[in-house]
Motif scaffolding. Structure first.
Motif, PDB file in Angstrom:
ATOM      1  N   ALA A  96       0.932  -1.253   0.117  1.00 39.28           N
ATOM      2  CA  ALA A  96      -0.098   0.083   0.010  1.00 39.28           C
ATOM      3  C   ALA A  96       0.827   1.294   0.055  1.00 39.28           C
ATOM      4  O   ALA A  96       0.634   2.324  -0.743  1.00 39.28           O
ATOM      5  CB  ALA A  96      -1.262   0.079   1.242  1.00 39.28           C
ATOM      6  N   ALA A  97       1.827   1.178   0.750  1.00 39.56           N
ATOM      7  CA  ALA A  97       2.848   2.361   0.931  1.00 39.56           C
ATOM      8  C   ALA A  97       3.571   2.783  -0.443  1.00 39.56           C
ATOM      9  O   ALA A  97       3.677   3.857  -0.753  1.00 39.56           O
ATOM     10  CB  ALA A  97       3.728   2.454   2.053  1.00 39.56           C
ATOM     11  N   GLY A  98       3.855   1.710  -1.159  1.00 36.59           N
ATOM     12  CA  GLY A  98       4.690   2.022  -2.568  1.00 36.59           C
ATOM     13  C   GLY A  98       6.117   2.535  -2.196  1.00 36.59           C
ATOM     14  O   GLY A  98       6.703   2.680  -1.054  1.00 36.59           O
ATOM     15  N   ARG A  99       6.470   3.018  -3.350  1.00 40.60           N
ATOM     16  CA  ARG A  99       7.671   3.491  -3.196  1.00 40.60           C
ATOM     17  C   ARG A  99       7.960   5.172  -3.183  1.00 40.60           C
ATOM     18  O   ARG A  99       6.691   5.681  -3.226  1.00 40.60           O
ATOM     19  CB  ARG A  99       8.795   3.271  -4.589  1.00 40.60           C
ATOM     20  CG  ARG A  99       9.027   1.825  -5.023  1.00 40.60           C
ATOM     21  CD  ARG A  99       9.810   1.506  -5.966  1.00 40.60           C
ATOM     22  NE  ARG A  99       8.832   1.717  -7.337  1.00 40.60           N
ATOM     23  CZ  ARG A  99       9.328   1.083  -8.735  1.00 40.60           C
ATOM     24  NH1 ARG A  99      10.539   0.928  -8.670  1.00 40.60           N
ATOM     25  NH2 ARG A  99       8.481   1.432  -9.286  1.00 40.60           N
ATOM     26  N   GLU A 100       8.883   5.738  -2.863  1.00 43.71           N
ATOM     27  CA  GLU A 100       8.853   7.180  -2.676  1.00 43.71           C
ATOM     28  C   GLU A 100       8.409   7.779  -3.868  1.00 43.71           C
ATOM     29  O   GLU A 100       8.906   7.731  -4.969  1.00 43.71           O
ATOM     30  CB  GLU A 100      10.258   7.387  -2.191  1.00 43.71           C
ATOM     31  CG  GLU A 100      10.298   9.091  -1.859  1.00 43.71           C
ATOM     32  CD  GLU A 100      11.884   9.497  -1.346  1.00 43.71           C
ATOM     33  OE1 GLU A 100      12.025  10.629  -1.239  1.00 43.71           O
ATOM     34  OE2 GLU A 100      12.606   8.586  -1.408  1.00 43.71           O
ATOM     35  N   GLY A 101       7.418   8.601  -3.501  1.00 37.74           N
ATOM     36  CA  GLY A 101       6.684   9.471  -4.559  1.00 37.74           C
ATOM     37  C   GLY A 101       5.631   8.838  -5.336  1.00 37.74           C
ATOM     38  O   GLY A 101       4.857   9.480  -6.018  1.00 37.74           O
ATOM     39  N   ASP A 102       5.242   7.677  -5.004  1.00 35.17           N
ATOM     40  CA  ASP A 102       4.111   6.889  -5.497  1.00 35.17           C
ATOM     41  C   ASP A 102       2.748   7.484  -4.537  1.00 35.17           C
ATOM     42  O   ASP A 102       2.997   7.505  -3.501  1.00 35.17           O
ATOM     43  CB  ASP A 102       4.140   5.277  -5.378  1.00 35.17           C
ATOM     44  CG  ASP A 102       5.196   4.898  -6.488  1.00 35.17           C
ATOM     45  OD1 ASP A 102       5.479   5.705  -7.201  1.00 35.17           O
ATOM     46  OD2 ASP A 102       5.593   3.958  -6.563  1.00 35.17           O
ATOM     47  N   ALA A 103       1.649   7.307  -5.200  1.00 39.76           N
ATOM     48  CA  ALA A 103       0.448   7.674  -4.312  1.00 39.76           C
ATOM     49  C   ALA A 103       0.216   6.535  -3.467  1.00 39.76           C
ATOM     50  O   ALA A 103       0.532   5.088  -3.840  1.00 39.76           O
ATOM     51  CB  ALA A 103      -0.687   7.959  -5.389  1.00 39.76           C
TER      52      ALA A 103
END
Length: 274
Positions: free
Chosen positions: A33-40
């Motif tokens: 859910a958190a994703g990579r940096e910069g992802d929604a």
């Protein structure tokens, strides 16, 4: 006393469940859910749900697992019944040893055996080349994975069905025979209801094992995408950890959904039949 018993047995079980299942699963879901940096937030799940590639991979995995499970049960039922009905005959120990021999192999070795059977240089390829002049190999697609999963699941299913069949009351079959029921009617009305828990358990084990199988798929699946390999590629080749985590959650949910539906259907039929 009850409280002390719960603390003595329940607390360690709860701690193990939390440490080895709940926390890793929650962390896995959070990474997706958190994703990579910069992802929604939730971008990886959205990508998984909207990309046809991932849905094809999931569809291949579910279809292959269901086919392997059905074939496993169809083969395990007569073999398990035969072993239960004939506890002593010449060569029985050797036969049981041969049937359980695949349990000694990891998935990679099973895949290698399928290649030796149906690969480009395998036995069947040489045989078809000799018969038709054109070698044929099916080890590297859906058929090869099907054979590998069947080879891996069948010994466990046979053991479960045979153990359940040995516990059946033979007087029930004798009563059915006395009342004029033929072999097919005795199988449908007496044996299958008695063996239903074992068949459900064997089917659940076969399906879950096939859904998550990696070693066999890693060795054979060069012409087809299945979800464990898709997760591996996202994690190692593309360093896309959030998508790999989201796909892992999807794999777990799909496996749980099919198993839940199978258990519910079996319970409904059992209740209707009773």
């Amino acid at each position: 006393m009850r409280r002390r018993g719960w603390l003595f047995f329940g607390a360690p079980a709860a701690a193990l469940f939390t440490a080895f299942w709940a926390l890793p699963m929650l962390n896995l879901a959070w990474v997706g859910a958190a994703g990579r940096e910069g992802d929604a937030f939730g971008a990886a799940y959205w990508q998984v749900l909207t990309q046809p590639l991932y849905w094809r991979s999931l569809g291949n995995t579910v279809a292959l697992s269901l086919a392997a499970t059905l074939a496993t049960l169809l083969l395990a039922l007569p073999v398990g019944r035969f072993l239960a009905r004939h506890p002593r005959f010449p060569g029985r120990a050797t036969l049981v040893a041969l049937l359980t021999f695949p349990l000694a192999f990891p998935g990679v070795v099973v895949g290698f055996l399928v290649i030796l059977l149906a690969g480009r240089q395998g036995v069947l390829s040489s045989l078809t080349e000799w018969l038709t002049g054109e070698p044929r190999a099916f080890a590297y697609g859906m058929a090869g994975l099907f054979v590998g999963y069947l080879y891996f699941s069948l010994p466990r299913a046979i053991g479960m069905v045979s153990a359940a069949a040995q516990q059946m009351d033979p007087s029930l079959l004798d009563a059915g025979r006395t009342l004029g029921a033929g072999a097919w009617r005795r199988l449908v009305d007496i044996e299958l209801p008695a063996l239903k828990p074992a068949l459900i358990g064997a089917g659940a084990m076969s399906f879950a094992t096939s859904m998550g199988a990696f070693g066999t798929a890693f060795t054979l699946a060069t012409q087809i995408n299945v979800l464990p390999l898709t997760i591996y590629n996202e994690f190692t080749n593309y360093a896309n950890i959030p998508v790999a985590a989201a796909l892992s959650v999807l794999l777990g949910l799909a496996t749980w959904a099919v198993l839940y539906a199978a258990h519910s259907l079996a319970g409904t039929r059992g209740g209707a039949g009773g």
